[in-house]
Design a protein around this motif. Sequence first.
Motif, short mmCIF file in Angstrom:
data_model
loop_
_atom_site.label_atom_id
_atom_site.label_comp_id
_atom_site.label_asym_id
_atom_site.label_seq_id
_atom_site.Cartn_x
_atom_site.Cartn_y
_atom_site.Cartn_z
N ALA A 245 49.84 44.68 32.41
CA ALA A 245 49.50 45.95 31.79
C ALA A 245 48.59 46.82 32.66
CB ALA A 245 48.84 45.72 30.42
N LEU A 246 48.86 46.83 33.97
CA LEU A 246 48.10 47.68 34.88
C LEU A 246 48.76 49.06 34.96
CD1 LEU A 246 47.50 45.15 37.81
CD2 LEU A 246 45.91 45.75 35.96
N TRP A 247 47.95 50.09 35.16
CA TRP A 247 48.47 51.43 35.32
C TRP A 247 49.13 51.54 36.71
CZ3 TRP A 247 48.54 54.11 31.01
CH2 TRP A 247 47.56 53.90 30.05
N PRO A 248 50.45 51.77 36.77
CA PRO A 248 51.12 51.75 38.07
C PRO A 248 50.73 52.90 39.00
CG PRO A 248 52.63 52.49 36.35
CD PRO A 248 51.39 52.01 35.66
N HIS A 249 50.25 54.02 38.43
CA HIS A 249 49.90 55.19 39.25
C HIS A 249 48.45 55.16 39.71
CE1 HIS A 249 48.61 56.14 35.19
NE2 HIS A 249 47.85 57.11 35.67
N MET A 250 47.71 54.11 39.32
CA MET A 250 46.30 54.00 39.70
C MET A 250 46.11 52.91 40.73
SD MET A 250 44.16 54.23 36.14
CE MET A 250 44.23 55.64 35.04
N THR A 251 45.14 53.11 41.61
CA THR A 251 44.78 52.06 42.56
C THR A 251 44.10 50.91 41.82
OG1 THR A 251 42.58 52.97 42.99
CG2 THR A 251 44.41 53.75 44.39
N VAL A 252 43.92 49.80 42.52
CA VAL A 252 43.20 48.66 41.95
C VAL A 252 41.81 49.09 41.50
CG1 VAL A 252 42.06 46.50 42.60
CG2 VAL A 252 44.49 46.84 43.14
N PHE A 253 41.11 49.84 42.34
CA PHE A 253 39.76 50.30 41.98
C PHE A 253 39.79 51.11 40.69
CE2 PHE A 253 36.19 53.12 41.81
CZ PHE A 253 35.12 52.39 42.32
N ASP A 254 40.73 52.04 40.59
CA ASP A 254 40.77 52.90 39.42
C ASP A 254 41.19 52.14 38.17
OD1 ASP A 254 39.93 55.15 40.80
OD2 ASP A 254 41.98 55.74 41.35
N ASN A 255 42.06 51.14 38.32
CA ASN A 255 42.43 50.31 37.17
C ASN A 255 41.22 49.57 36.61
OD1 ASN A 255 45.34 49.73 36.10
ND2 ASN A 255 45.62 50.20 38.28
N VAL A 256 40.44 48.99 37.51
CA VAL A 256 39.26 48.22 37.07
C VAL A 256 38.19 49.16 36.53
CG1 VAL A 256 37.45 46.61 37.79
CG2 VAL A 256 39.77 46.36 38.69
N ALA A 257 38.08 50.36 37.10
CA ALA A 257 37.06 51.32 36.68
C ALA A 257 37.39 52.01 35.37
CB ALA A 257 36.87 52.37 37.78
N PHE A 258 38.66 51.94 34.95
CA PHE A 258 39.12 52.71 33.80
C PHE A 258 38.26 52.51 32.54
CE2 PHE A 258 41.87 53.37 30.09
CZ PHE A 258 42.28 54.68 30.31
N PRO A 259 37.94 51.27 32.13
CA PRO A 259 37.13 51.09 30.91
C PRO A 259 35.74 51.71 31.04
CG PRO A 259 38.16 49.02 31.57
CD PRO A 259 38.33 49.97 32.71
N LEU A 260 35.16 51.68 32.25
CA LEU A 260 33.82 52.23 32.44
C LEU A 260 33.86 53.76 32.37
CD1 LEU A 260 32.60 49.95 35.38
CD2 LEU A 260 32.25 49.64 32.92
#
Length: 382
Positions: free
Chosen positions: A97-112
């Motif tokens: 369930a990762l956002w395909p258009h986001m980088t790894v950094f942005d995926n992890v940062a999303f909740p913050l």
Amino acid sequence: MSLPVRIHQLEVAYGGRKQDAVVAVNGVDIEIGSGEFGVLLGPSGCGKSTVLNTIAGLISPTAGTITVGDQVFFDKSRDINLKPEKRGLGMVFQSYALWPHMTVFDNVAFPLRRRHVKREQIASRVGEMLELVRCQQYAKRYPHELSGGQQQRIALARTLVGKPAVVLFDEPLSNLDAELRIQLRDELALLHSEIAFTAVYVTHDQAEAYGLASKLFVLRDGRVEQTGPPLNVYHAPATEYVASFLGANSWAGEIVGREGKRLVVDSEYGIIESTSDPKGLGVGDTAVVAAYPDRIGLQRDPSGAGVVVSKRFGGAAMEIVVALGPANDDRLRIRRAADLVDVHEGDRVRLVVDPADALVYAGRPTHASDREHRPVPLDVQS
């Protein structure tokens, strides 16, 4: 900070509480202490994922209560049903369930970012989390550029970055190959020891359950069949169903006597003695004998009840199948070190079981469902 999870008399019935309703969860009581790793183990359809989804707020129970810490998430009698986004839980899904258009950094940062955390704090927290899951070098990559194991690590990092007090896991390793599952299971156990969160983990894989759980809940048909530390559940299954699901063979018999502290059972496969002493059973009662595959020995015997149907090399041990006859579908699966096996296909054999390894229960064998999901059990050391 971690919080305890308490579930009392939880019920989930599809179609309301009518006579023809389908009851998926029926009177479940679960208590997982603060910082404990609770594992719900059972075959497909036993209700474990349904319980998990009620904690998350994705399914509304028909009855019961769910409390996390001092906060009531659900209480049917008081008409309390907190929305999922208000529960503050972390959840790791079977799909990444990762956002395909986001980088790894942005995926992890999303909740913050959703919580409006300051930019410099986001950079620091995401960096720390990626380092914990050993993926700091992938920060600028996109999900499709990662392997399945790497994607699951990122999904885990995204869940943990917000420091949830309780994390729910819905069979997160089932899409991975066997070797990678073991590796990520061990890494998850290490992460849990470093980050003090309470875990509720769903799986049908007993190896995962043994490797992760501090408290194990074996479910059957929407109920909790047994609870306890994995070692205790493995060595002392409360019911024949639990023993069978954990990989034990079981076969029918009748109690014919006692010799000191030993029960004597006249079973389908011959006389078996056992030091287990089930309550309410006496001479003449129908019983079922259960024993793990690596605790059953075989001796060639022309008058033996068993027939060796197959003998295959299984790596660390020989895998032997024994039945009452070649056409009999109710078979025993036995696992012995190669140097302890002196039988061949077609041989008549008798079983040799140490009385301490023979478990006796009332009733008849259930042969717990979803046998294909039960790997040969691990040799759990006491």
